[in-house]
Scaffold this active site. Structure first.
Site, mmCIF file in Angstrom:
data_model
loop_
_atom_site.group_PDB
_atom_site.id
_atom_site.type_symbol
_atom_site.label_atom_id
_atom_site.label_comp_id
_atom_site.label_asym_id
_atom_site.label_seq_id
_atom_site.Cartn_x
_atom_site.Cartn_y
_atom_site.Cartn_z
ATOM 1 N N CYS A 172 -9.293 0.702 8.911
ATOM 2 C CA CYS A 172 -9.579 0.576 7.603
ATOM 3 C C CYS A 172 -11.326 0.113 7.715
ATOM 4 O O CYS A 172 -12.085 1.011 8.090
ATOM 5 C CB CYS A 172 -8.553 -0.273 6.879
ATOM 6 N N HIS A 219 -3.533 1.663 6.957
ATOM 7 C CA HIS A 219 -3.490 0.336 7.713
ATOM 8 C C HIS A 219 -1.823 0.660 8.483
ATOM 9 O O HIS A 219 -0.809 0.608 8.084
ATOM 10 C CB HIS A 219 -2.937 -0.647 6.808
ATOM 11 N N GLU A 268 -0.448 -0.404 10.829
ATOM 12 C CA GLU A 268 0.386 -1.697 11.311
ATOM 13 C C GLU A 268 1.325 -1.778 10.331
ATOM 14 O O GLU A 268 2.357 -2.716 10.746
ATOM 15 C CB GLU A 268 -0.601 -2.801 11.655
HETATM 16 N N1 GLN Z 1 -13.814 -3.638 2.827
HETATM 17 C C1 GLN Z 1 -13.377 -2.315 2.995
HETATM 18 C C2 GLN Z 1 -13.005 -1.512 1.651
HETATM 19 O O1 GLN Z 1 -12.814 -2.252 0.963
HETATM 20 C C3 GLN Z 1 -12.320 -2.171 3.935
HETATM 21 C C4 GLN Z 1 -11.084 -2.797 3.365
HETATM 22 C C5 GLN Z 1 -9.818 -2.949 4.634
HETATM 23 O O2 GLN Z 1 -10.228 -3.080 5.923
HETATM 24 N N2 GLN Z 1 -8.575 -3.252 4.321
HETATM 25 O O3 GLN Z 1 -12.930 -0.121 1.753
#
Ligand code: GLN
Length: 551
Positions: free
Chosen positions: A380, A523, A525
């Site tokens: 992410c 994600h 994970e």
């Molecule tokens: N802050 C980044 C976004 O909002 C990544 C978010 C995250 O890593 N969950 O896109």
């Protein structure tokens, strides 16, 4: 009609109710039953989406896009049952539903009260989808006596009477503190906690007693007598070397047998526990160790990255190695050379996160991993930093950055990011329709949340890892990689090997000039399990094992 198991806690918080519930769920499954686990949280936030991970630990996201408590992660990791929006609720959500109904005139002008309106709402929630499973396990957050928790306790008390006899049981988790000076386990706090529970009309059927020491028979009998439970239903829960030992350990002390006995189910089918035997064997007898540096922000609190640390462990299980994670604060790399900090690690991982703080440090860490050819996994925010790194240092876009940083920049009267390779997308395709959002929406409403499909390039590292070219993964982010920069990125050697089915949203990037360099917008994970480690974590740890043999 399902049978219901309510799990409550007393004496102190953090005794591991979530884990106990998850392990019991796994044991019931091992005996051939179907289960679903649910969490009822007394706090007034509508959901944990906007709560600080420092305070509350990670936000666990479900396929259907709910931001939930991290215990739902444990439930999934132990049972493999995908959690849903309807498996997590807070007082805030319950009250807001009740108030909404009141405004809409659904209560026909009556006075709205905690009993019956709030308790009815809780009971309705508990029963959603009960016909799909044999057992519904509901964990009540907090401890008995908490003021916010009272409506939940009242609701489950009523619920037992609403059901035919034998359909509902209560399991209460307590602590037996050990007094070093006198060398004894003290049962009084447990007695008080059960007294509190009984005063609100709930008699536990089973007591799970956390303790650092074996519970002598005499103490067990004493607890049973004073708390009005059978001696064999006083289940000791000693500290364990690994959370994945919990199903076998609880089976050994009869938690599943006592649960079925409390329902009058018998003779119960014998459990099949080979999967858990294998997991514990892999944990206890690894063939080596790899060291992974996790470069992030919430490094002080491991719970903030709960699923991540579990998924890394699972990657280790698949490769039969133990994974030693070290959490490094990205801010150290803002000014300092990363080498002395990162040297000696077999893999570098940058996890999800929010805000600008530490961004330059993360970008420096990506650069180090790329140039030194150390396995790199960006998740992410970590993927977004990898994209910026390639754009800046290899793609000729010196001003590459993320629109997420503009919030801070506006406040400090700085110019906005010049080349927003990571940008805010006002609209995207979801299922049959499009979803629109504006940067000014409620904080909780501006994210791409839940499961989305991605199409993978046939000969990519990721397609090989998944053994598929169409996948579904969970998202939780506001910003996206801007497809407009695709050519720049590909010229920089960063290929977009996963895209949303409409080809608009880059979901995965990777480098072919590197042993293992993958960034994902989702994600992974959140979907890893000890008995089904996520393919990307398996691949990352495999690359780290190879790296460990080189250094
Ligand atoms: N802050 C980044 C976004 O909002 C990544 C978010 C995250 O890593 N969950 O896109």
């Amino acid at each position: 009609m399902a049978r219901f198991i309510f799990i409550t806690g007393g004496v102190v918080s953090s005794l591991g109710k979530g884990l106990t519930s998850a392990a019991l769920g796994a044991l019931l499954q091992a005996r051939g039953y179907t289960v679903r686990l649910r969490k009822l949280d007394p706090y007034l936030n509508v959901d944990p989406g906007t709560m600080s991970p420092f305070e509350h630990g990670e936000v666990f996201v479900t396929d259907d896009g709910a931001e939930t408590d991290l215990d739902l992660g444990h439930y999934e990791r132990f049972t493999g049952v995908a959690a849903r929006r309807t498996d997590s609720v807070s007082s805030g959500r319950i009250y807001s539903t009740v108030l909404d109904k009141e405004r809409k005139g659904k209560y026909l002008g009556r006075t709205i009260q905690v009993i019956p309106h709030v308790t009815d709402e809780i009971k309705d929630f508990i029963q959603i989808g009960e016909d799909e499973v044999d057992f519904m396990l509901c964990e009540i957050g907090g401890t008995v006596g908490d003021i916010e928790g009272l409506p939940f306790f009242e609701a489950i008390r009523q619920f037992q009477n609403d059901r035919p006899r034998g359909q509902v049981i209560f399991i209460h988790l307590t602590l037996l503190p050990y007094l070093q000076a006198s060398g004894e386990l003290k049962t009084k706090p447990t007695q008080h906690s059960v007294k509190e529970l009984r005063s609100i009309g709930i008699q536990p059927d089973i007591l799970v007693c956390r303790s650092e020491h074996e519970i002598p028979e005499r103490e067990r009998e004493k607890i049973a007598r004073f708390c009005n439970v059978r001696p064999e239903a006083v289940i000791p829960a000693l500290d364990l070397p690994s959370i994945y030992s919990a199903p076998l350990a609880f089976h050994g002390v009869g938690l599943d047998a006592q649960t079925l006995d409390a329902f009058g189910v018998g003779p119960a089918p014998a459990p099949r526990l080979a999967v858990w035997d294998d997991i514990v064997d892999r944990i206890e007898n690894p063939d080596g160790e790899v060291r992974i540096a996790v470069v992030g922000k919430y490094t002080e609190l491991e719970d903030a990255y709960k699923s991540l640390s579990e998924a890394l462990t699972h990657g280790g299980l698949a490769n039969r190695v133990s994974v030693k994670m070290e959490w490094l604060s990205a801010q150290i790399f803002e000014e300092e050379d990363p080498s002395p900090h990162l040297e000696g690690y077999h893999g570098i991982l940058i996890p999800g996160g929010f805000g600008e703080r530490g961004a330059e440090g993360k970008i420096n860490a990506v650069r180090w991993a790329r140039e030194r050819k150390v396995p790199f996994f960006g998740i992410c925010l970590g993927m977004q930093m990898a994209v910026i790194e390639s754009a800046r240092h290899l793609g000729g876009l010196d001003g590459a950055g993320s629109e997420e940083w503009n919030e801070e920049r506006v406040k400090r009267r700085l110019d906005p990011v010049e080349e927003p390779v990571i940008f805010f997308m006002p609209e995207w395709v979801e299922g049959e329709g499009t979803v629109a959002r504006s940067a000014d929406d409620d904080k909780g409403a501006t994210m791409r949340l839940g499961a989305f499909e991605a199409v993978l390039s046939a000969d990519s590292t990721v397609a090989e890892a998944y053994g598929a070219t169409r996948i579904s993964e969970r998202h939780r982010h506001r910003y996206e990689v801007n497809i407009k920069y695709r050519e720049h990125l590909e010229r920089a050697g960063l290929s977009i090997s996963g895209l949303s089915p409409d080809g608009e949203l880059p979901e995965i990037v990777e480098r072919s000039d590197h042993p293992w360099f993958v960034g994902v917008q989702f994600h992974p994970e959140l979907k890893s399990k000890p008995f089904a480690p996520h393919p990307l974590f398996v691949g990352f740890i495999r690359a780290a094992v190879t790296q460990s043999r080189l250094v």
